[in-house]
Design an enzyme around this catalytic site. Structure first.
Site, short mmCIF file in Angstrom:
data_model
loop_
_atom_site.label_atom_id
_atom_site.label_comp_id
_atom_site.label_asym_id
_atom_site.label_seq_id
_atom_site.Cartn_x
_atom_site.Cartn_y
_atom_site.Cartn_z
N LEU A 59 0.83 -1.22 0.00
CA LEU A 59 0.00 0.00 0.00
C LEU A 59 0.86 1.27 0.00
CD1 LEU A 59 -2.28 -2.01 0.48
CD2 LEU A 59 -3.21 -0.47 2.18
N SER A 124 -9.21 -0.96 16.69
CA SER A 124 -8.88 -1.84 17.81
C SER A 124 -9.41 -1.27 19.11
CB SER A 124 -7.36 -1.95 17.88
OG SER A 124 -6.95 -2.48 19.12
N TYR A 148 1.60 1.88 17.93
CA TYR A 148 0.59 1.11 17.21
C TYR A 148 -0.81 1.65 17.50
CZ TYR A 148 -2.88 -2.53 16.44
OH TYR A 148 -4.03 -3.19 16.06
N LYS A 152 -4.00 3.75 15.13
CA LYS A 152 -5.45 3.47 15.03
C LYS A 152 -6.26 4.73 15.38
CE LYS A 152 -5.05 -0.85 13.86
NZ LYS A 152 -5.24 -1.21 12.45
N PHE A 177 -11.97 -6.47 19.73
CA PHE A 177 -11.41 -6.77 21.05
C PHE A 177 -10.34 -7.86 20.85
CE2 PHE A 177 -13.20 -3.92 24.15
CZ PHE A 177 -13.93 -3.13 23.28
#
Ligand code: NAD
Ligand code: UFG
Length: 337
Positions: A59, A124, A148, A152, A177
């Site tokens: 990507l 997440s 990380y 998100k 989850f």
């Protein structure tokens, strides 16, 4: 629908591809196999009896990705592609920000250009950070404790801003989850390289004899038995959630967020005991201090997903333990995902 699935060779993506094909959709997979194997594509074909186009595409390569949108009439995108290890993200944060943010930015730019309006994104539960109370609800403020997690939070913000500016856009963020389990065939599942960070892969490696014992991180949390509580859900239920979310986007524009979990909290000891019981394998454990950064409890309020997209989980913790083990014992020395 013709659905582009980025990261479709990965753990969750591969199961979602099976669900999409079984629901009668067509798929095109774009994956650079940085954390998966092309073999998975054959396994998806074997399970479903369907065929599909796939590309070894990073990507981060805008032109390569744009080419896929030229070759195929894409109606919607499910975007799984991303790096996902919390400890690794603290060691190489720029790699994480570049891969996850730039990859998503390229995807959105191309979607905007090609007028592809529907997108489902893998978010997440980590975006609930450390200061919210369980059960987590979608309206709670978001934050993160590691690079990380921040990717998100930032991507959710980017997607929200995009829908504000583009009234035709229909975007759903699914906050997963703790997905575990595997397809019943044993052909696809989660088999991370090296020593796993997450509990279930660690348990499976111990059960198969590759690791000597399980370290239970923390026995003094304010929880039912002192160990960490999480909302484990079967990857097959999670995969189904993507089909429901995608189909709902035909009716709903704008930006939406759904928690995908069972709504039930399970402690580390409960998970270990269930695994031992259903698989009849004793697991050696050692009690350790808390893992830095771990919270006591994380579980979802799933009312919104149940009400709005009609999604409900079907599989029990027993099923999850059985299916995780079935996959690992049949794939132990293979590079699988
Ligand atoms: P995974 O690593 O098995 O799958 C991700 C896939 O994306 C891999 O096949 C990888 O090769 C591919 N990929 C990564 N970067 C890419 C790039 N630049 N170009 C093309 N392909 C690329 O992970 P997973 O467990 O299936 O997770 C899927 C998504 O769900 C990720 O975005 C992850 O952050 C998110 N998520 C996972 C969990 C979990 O516990 N597994 C929990 C919450 C959210
Ligand atoms: N645990 C152990 N021993 C281990 C591994 C984990 O006792 O060897 C415990 C942890 O302390 C925690 C529970 O098992 O209490 C679950 O840990 P995981 O690492 O499996 O999962 P986390 O909830 O910590 O994190 C996972 C993903 C994150 C994601 C988060 C929320 O790894 O990327 O779920 O979705 F952000």
């Amino acid at each position: 629908m013709n659905v582009l699935v980025t990261g479709g060779a990965g753990f969750i993506g591969s199961h979602a591809c099976v669900s999409l094909l079984e629901a009668g959709h067509n798929i095109v997979i774009a994956d650079n196999f940085c954390n998966s194997s092309p073999e998975v594509l054959e396994h998806i074909k074997t399970i479903t009896g369907r065929t599909f186009s796939h590309y070894n595409c990073d990507l981060l390569d805008y032109e390569e990705l744009a080419e896929i949108f030229e070759k195929h009439e894409i109606d919607a995108v499910i975007h799984f592609a991303g790096l996902k290890s919390v400890p690794e993200s603290t060691r190489i944060p720029l790699t994480y920000y570049h891969n996850n943010l730039t990859g998503t930015l390229h995807l959105l730019q191309i979607m905007e250009k090609k007028k592809v309006n529907r997108l489902v994104f893998s978010s997440s539960a980590t975006v609930y950070g450390t200061s919210n109370q369980v059960p987590y609800e979608e309206s709670m403020p978001t934050s993160a404790t590691n690079p990380y997690g921040w990717t998100k939070v930032m991507i959710e913000q980017m997607l929200n801003d995009y829908t504000v500016a583009n009234s035709d856009a229909a975007i759903t963020c699914l906050r997963y989850f703790n997905p575990i389990g595997a397809h019943k065939s044993g052909l696809i599942g989660d088999n991370p390289n090296g020593i796993p960070n997450n509990l279930m892969p660690y348990v499976c490696q111990t059960a198969v004899g590759k690791l000597p014992f399980i370290r239970v991180f923390g026995t003094d949390f304010n929880t039912k038995d002192g160990t960490g509580v999480r909302d484990y859900l079967h990857v097959l239920d999670l995969a189904e959630g993507h089909v429901k979310a995608l189909e709902h986007l035909e009716k709903k524009k704008g930006f939406t967020v759904y928690n995908l979990g069972t709504g039930q909290g399970t402690s580390v000891l409960e998970l270990l005991d269930t695994f031992e019981r259903v698989n009849n394998i004793p697991l050696k454990r050692e009690l350790h201090d808390r893992r830095p950064g771990d919270i006591a409890e994380s579980y979802a309020n799933v009312d919104r997903a149940v009400k709005e997209i009609g999604w409900e989980t079907r599989y029990s913790l027993e099923d999850m333990c059985r299916d995780s083990w079935n996959f690992i014992r049949t794939n132990t020395d293979k590079q699988a995902n």
